[in-house]
Design a protein around this motif. Structure first.
Motif, mmCIF file in Angstrom:
data_model
loop_
_atom_site.group_PDB
_atom_site.id
_atom_site.type_symbol
_atom_site.label_atom_id
_atom_site.label_comp_id
_atom_site.label_asym_id
_atom_site.label_seq_id
_atom_site.Cartn_x
_atom_site.Cartn_y
_atom_site.Cartn_z
ATOM 1 N N VAL A 1 -0.815 -2.155 -5.041
ATOM 2 C CA VAL A 1 -0.651 -1.736 -3.268
ATOM 3 C C VAL A 1 -0.984 -0.195 -3.451
ATOM 4 C CG1 VAL A 1 0.972 -1.390 -1.542
ATOM 5 C CG2 VAL A 1 1.198 -3.100 -3.082
ATOM 6 N N ASN A 2 -1.865 0.349 -2.382
ATOM 7 C CA ASN A 2 -2.358 1.448 -1.918
ATOM 8 C C ASN A 2 -2.196 1.646 -0.356
ATOM 9 O OD1 ASN A 2 -3.599 3.143 -4.441
ATOM 10 N ND2 ASN A 2 -4.330 0.961 -4.537
ATOM 11 N N GLY A 3 -1.681 2.775 -0.307
ATOM 12 C CA GLY A 3 -1.780 3.038 1.483
ATOM 13 C C GLY A 3 -0.349 3.793 1.564
ATOM 14 N N SER A 4 -0.098 4.226 2.955
ATOM 15 C CA SER A 4 1.129 4.845 3.623
ATOM 16 C C SER A 4 1.790 4.166 4.606
ATOM 17 C CB SER A 4 0.865 6.201 3.305
ATOM 18 O OG SER A 4 -0.194 6.654 4.401
ATOM 19 N N LYS A 5 3.048 4.791 4.886
ATOM 20 C CA LYS A 5 3.771 4.185 5.987
ATOM 21 C C LYS A 5 4.484 5.309 6.477
ATOM 22 C CE LYS A 5 2.574 -0.276 5.608
ATOM 23 N NZ LYS A 5 1.831 -1.161 6.402
ATOM 24 N N VAL A 6 4.879 5.300 7.761
ATOM 25 C CA VAL A 6 5.489 6.110 8.388
ATOM 26 C C VAL A 6 6.790 5.563 9.330
ATOM 27 C CG1 VAL A 6 3.819 8.296 8.473
ATOM 28 C CG2 VAL A 6 3.897 6.336 10.261
ATOM 29 N N PHE A 7 7.846 6.506 9.650
ATOM 30 C CA PHE A 7 8.840 6.191 10.484
ATOM 31 C C PHE A 7 9.776 5.094 10.329
ATOM 32 C CE2 PHE A 7 5.351 7.534 13.801
ATOM 33 C CZ PHE A 7 5.487 8.702 13.638
ATOM 34 N N SER A 8 9.906 4.684 8.960
ATOM 35 C CA SER A 8 10.680 3.532 8.527
ATOM 36 C C SER A 8 12.338 4.093 8.648
ATOM 37 C CB SER A 8 10.358 3.053 7.003
ATOM 38 O OG SER A 8 9.071 2.738 7.161
ATOM 39 N N THR A 9 12.967 3.368 9.493
ATOM 40 C CA THR A 9 14.292 3.318 9.501
ATOM 41 C C THR A 9 14.836 3.144 8.225
ATOM 42 O OG1 THR A 9 14.280 2.836 11.734
ATOM 43 C CG2 THR A 9 16.535 2.656 10.944
ATOM 44 N N PHE A 10 16.097 3.968 8.091
ATOM 45 C CA PHE A 10 16.732 3.634 6.635
ATOM 46 C C PHE A 10 15.976 4.033 5.447
ATOM 47 C CE2 PHE A 10 18.933 0.196 8.995
ATOM 48 C CZ PHE A 10 20.116 0.813 9.840
ATOM 49 N N SER A 11 14.917 4.537 5.542
ATOM 50 C CA SER A 11 14.003 4.765 4.438
ATOM 51 C C SER A 11 14.674 5.700 3.381
ATOM 52 C CB SER A 11 12.701 5.004 4.544
ATOM 53 O OG SER A 11 12.551 6.082 5.604
ATOM 54 N N PRO A 12 15.520 6.788 3.801
ATOM 55 C CA PRO A 12 16.163 7.802 2.985
ATOM 56 C C PRO A 12 16.928 6.883 2.059
ATOM 57 C CG PRO A 12 15.925 8.839 5.024
ATOM 58 C CD PRO A 12 15.607 7.381 5.282
ATOM 59 N N ASP A 13 17.562 5.964 2.427
ATOM 60 C CA ASP A 13 18.884 5.302 1.736
ATOM 61 C C ASP A 13 18.374 3.900 1.013
ATOM 62 O OD1 ASP A 13 20.850 7.313 2.160
ATOM 63 O OD2 ASP A 13 20.529 6.570 4.130
ATOM 64 N N ALA A 14 17.270 3.372 1.583
ATOM 65 C CA ALA A 14 16.767 2.067 1.222
ATOM 66 C C ALA A 14 16.482 1.774 -0.311
ATOM 67 C CB ALA A 14 15.758 1.519 1.869
ATOM 68 N N GLN A 15 16.879 0.742 -0.902
ATOM 69 C CA GLN A 15 16.750 0.379 -2.267
ATOM 70 C C GLN A 15 15.471 -0.434 -2.442
ATOM 71 O OE1 GLN A 15 17.888 1.781 -4.651
ATOM 72 N NE2 GLN A 15 16.859 0.596 -6.203
ATOM 73 N N ILE A 16 15.295 -1.268 -1.278
ATOM 74 C CA ILE A 16 14.160 -2.280 -1.091
ATOM 75 C C ILE A 16 13.555 -2.102 0.352
ATOM 76 C CG2 ILE A 16 15.998 -4.076 -0.641
ATOM 77 C CD1 ILE A 16 12.923 -5.146 -2.598
ATOM 78 N N PHE A 17 12.102 -2.070 0.257
ATOM 79 C CA PHE A 17 11.134 -2.375 1.276
ATOM 80 C C PHE A 17 10.547 -3.334 1.543
ATOM 81 C CE2 PHE A 17 11.837 2.443 1.784
ATOM 82 C CZ PHE A 17 12.642 2.824 0.713
ATOM 83 N N LEU A 18 10.508 -3.740 2.695
ATOM 84 C CA LEU A 18 9.627 -4.960 3.298
ATOM 85 C C LEU A 18 8.368 -4.185 3.836
ATOM 86 C CD1 LEU A 18 10.953 -7.895 5.444
ATOM 87 C CD2 LEU A 18 8.384 -7.211 5.344
ATOM 88 N N ILE A 19 7.160 -4.280 3.103
ATOM 89 C CA ILE A 19 5.976 -3.384 3.657
ATOM 90 C C ILE A 19 4.744 -4.604 4.029
ATOM 91 C CG2 ILE A 19 4.318 -2.076 2.571
ATOM 92 C CD1 ILE A 19 6.732 -0.684 2.756
#
Ligand SMILES: Cc1cc2nc3c(=O)[nH]c(=O)nc-3n(C[C@H](O)[C@H](O)[C@H](O)COP(=O)(O)OP(=O)(O)OC[C@H]3O[C@@H](n4cnc5c(N)ncnc54)[C@H](O)[C@@H]3O)c2cc1C
Length: 407
Positions: A169-187
């Motif tokens: 995976v290559n790229g970037s995402k912004v504005f994801s809610t709960f991202s400072p605390d999340a353990q798992i990300f749905l991308i």
């Protein structure tokens, strides 16, 4: 209403069957009361402190899990409660009435990416993560928006390239809610070109090649981090929806929209109630504020906004009980509730004067939060585009047409 037979349009129907009921059922009433009692006993006291803490309230999530407020509409066989989406809406309303911030936990556990994950995840994926998510031990964040793909989400560039038994995976995402605390990300990722190339993967915090930036803050004080993927290798088992999964992702995302819709309205109602209490007791010119017609009409106007938006929310949630909510009904409800929630919170603040504008009252918080939902989860403008498509029964492509000469 009695149940005398009536002849209508050639059919014999009972008055009972003809009735459109705008009231909760007995079960819904009991559920609402029990959630309200729980919220009053466990969440009411710390409401102000919680609102000003940008981190995810894991303690509240674990309390709610024990109370059966996570996975309300998921089957019991999957660790859910076997209820309906309307039950989950009721839970948001009752929790927000005591502690607005805690309604985010109901959102997370019932409407957010967890819902899409529960709908489409494979049995091994669910065995690995769903239990911890529904127990409130782990939080999941959704990475959809990119620096150059906001409303035009299908312009997303984050790629997932196959490499043996893995994807890179290559790229970037912004504005994801709960991202400072999340353990798992749905991308959301791109497996190939075009709409049909879009799907999604699950990526855990700490995976090599996955960097999480320092938290930034929205006007609402919610924190979010930039997510960067640089040659981030994930096992093929972490694919949630492969190429062609975009439509399903959006179907799941309509549930998330409904949660934003419900919170907008619930925050507006919270602010309305605070302003009502204030206007009934605060005196100026030797009279309670509620005796001034200038304020009475404000209350009448905002009551109409709240009540009408609520009917649209309940329609979308109730009709969705047999599956995922309709895109059109969700769009109509979200526009109405986003506008009502923000306008009501803003008017409530005005009615309460400087105390409403102060951080000691949660009314200013409700105003800031409801403002964000006019942008998040499909902005009001994008949803109006969707509604117009329904009205004219045709698609209106938002993209610039390329002239033959330019190609
Ligand atoms: C509180 C909050 C939480 C969020 N949480 C998440 C999250 O968890 N995960 C995630 O991936 N993203 C999240 N987002 C990002 C959100 O999805 C985007 O902000 C949204 O899709 C809009 O994109 P944009 O901000 O880039 O605005 P843009 O797309 O740049 O739009 C700017 C303005 O132009 C309008 N506009 C754009 N195109 C059209 C058009 N065709 N017709 C009419 N008007 C148009 C928009 O409505 C908007 O008003 C969140 C945002 C907020 C505010």
């Amino acid at each position: 209403m009695d149940s005398e037979p009536l002849a209508v349009l050639g059919h014999r129907m009972t008055a009972q069957r003809l009735a459109m009921n705008f009231d909760f059922t007995e079960e819904q009433k009991q559920f609402a009361e029990s959630v309200r009692r729980f919220a009053r006993e466990h969440l009411g006291d710390g409401a102000l402190k919680r609102a000003h803490d940008p981190r995810f309230p894991f303690d509240v999530a674990q309390l709610m899990a024990k109370q059966g407020l996570m996975g309300i509409a998921l089957p019991q066989s999957e660790g859910g409660q076997g209820g309906t989406l309307m039950d989950a809406v009721i839970a948001i309303e009752q929790v927000a009435a005591e502690c607005p911030r805690s309604a985010d936990v109901v959102q997370f556990g019932n409407f957010g990416p967890v819902r899409t994950f529960a709908e489409y995840g494979t049995p091994p994926q669910k065995a690995r993560w769903l239990g911890d998510l529904l127990a409130g031990r782990v939080v999941m964040s959704l990475g959809m928006t990119e620096p150059d793909a906001g409303s035009a989400v299908t312009d997303l560039k984050t790629s997932a390239r196959p490499d043996g038994s893995h994807y890179v995976v290559n790229g970037s995402k912004v504005f994801s809610t709960f991202s400072p605390d999340a353990q798992i990300f749905l991308i959301y990722v791109r497996f190939g070109a075009g709409l049909g190339g879009i799907g999604s993967v699950l990526i855990e915090r700490g995976t090599p090649g996955f960097a999480i930036g320092t938290p930034s803050a929205f006007m609402s004080d919610e924190a979010w981090c930039e997510l960067h993927f640089e040659d981030c290798r994930i096992p093929a088992e972490n694919v949630l929806l492969g190429p062609g999964g975009f439509k399903k992702q959006m179907a799941g995302f309509n549930v998330e929209r409904l949660g934003n819709t419900a919170r907008s309205l619930a925050y507006g109602r919270y602010a309305f109630n605070k302003a009502r209490e204030y206007a009934a007791t605060r005196e100026q010119f030797d009279r309670p504020l509620c005796e001034f017609q200038g304020l009475q009409w404000k209350f009448a106007d905002i009551a109409v906004k709240l009540e009408s938006a609520q009917l649209l929310l309940y329609r979308a949630a109730t009709n969705a009980d047999q599956g995922l909510p309709s895109a059109y009904e969700t769009a109509v409800a979200k526009v109405a509730c986003n506008q009502a929630g923000f306008e009501v919170a803003s008017e409530a603040l005005q009615i309460m004067g400087a105390i409403g504008f102060s951080r000691e009252s949660l009314v200013e918080y409700c105003m800031r939060r409801t403002r964000g939902w006019m942008i998040a989860g499909g902005s009001i403008e994008i949803l109006k585009n969707r509604i117009a498509e329904h009205i004219f029964d045709r698609r209106f492509d938002q993209r610039k047409r390329h002239s033959a000469a330019a190609e």
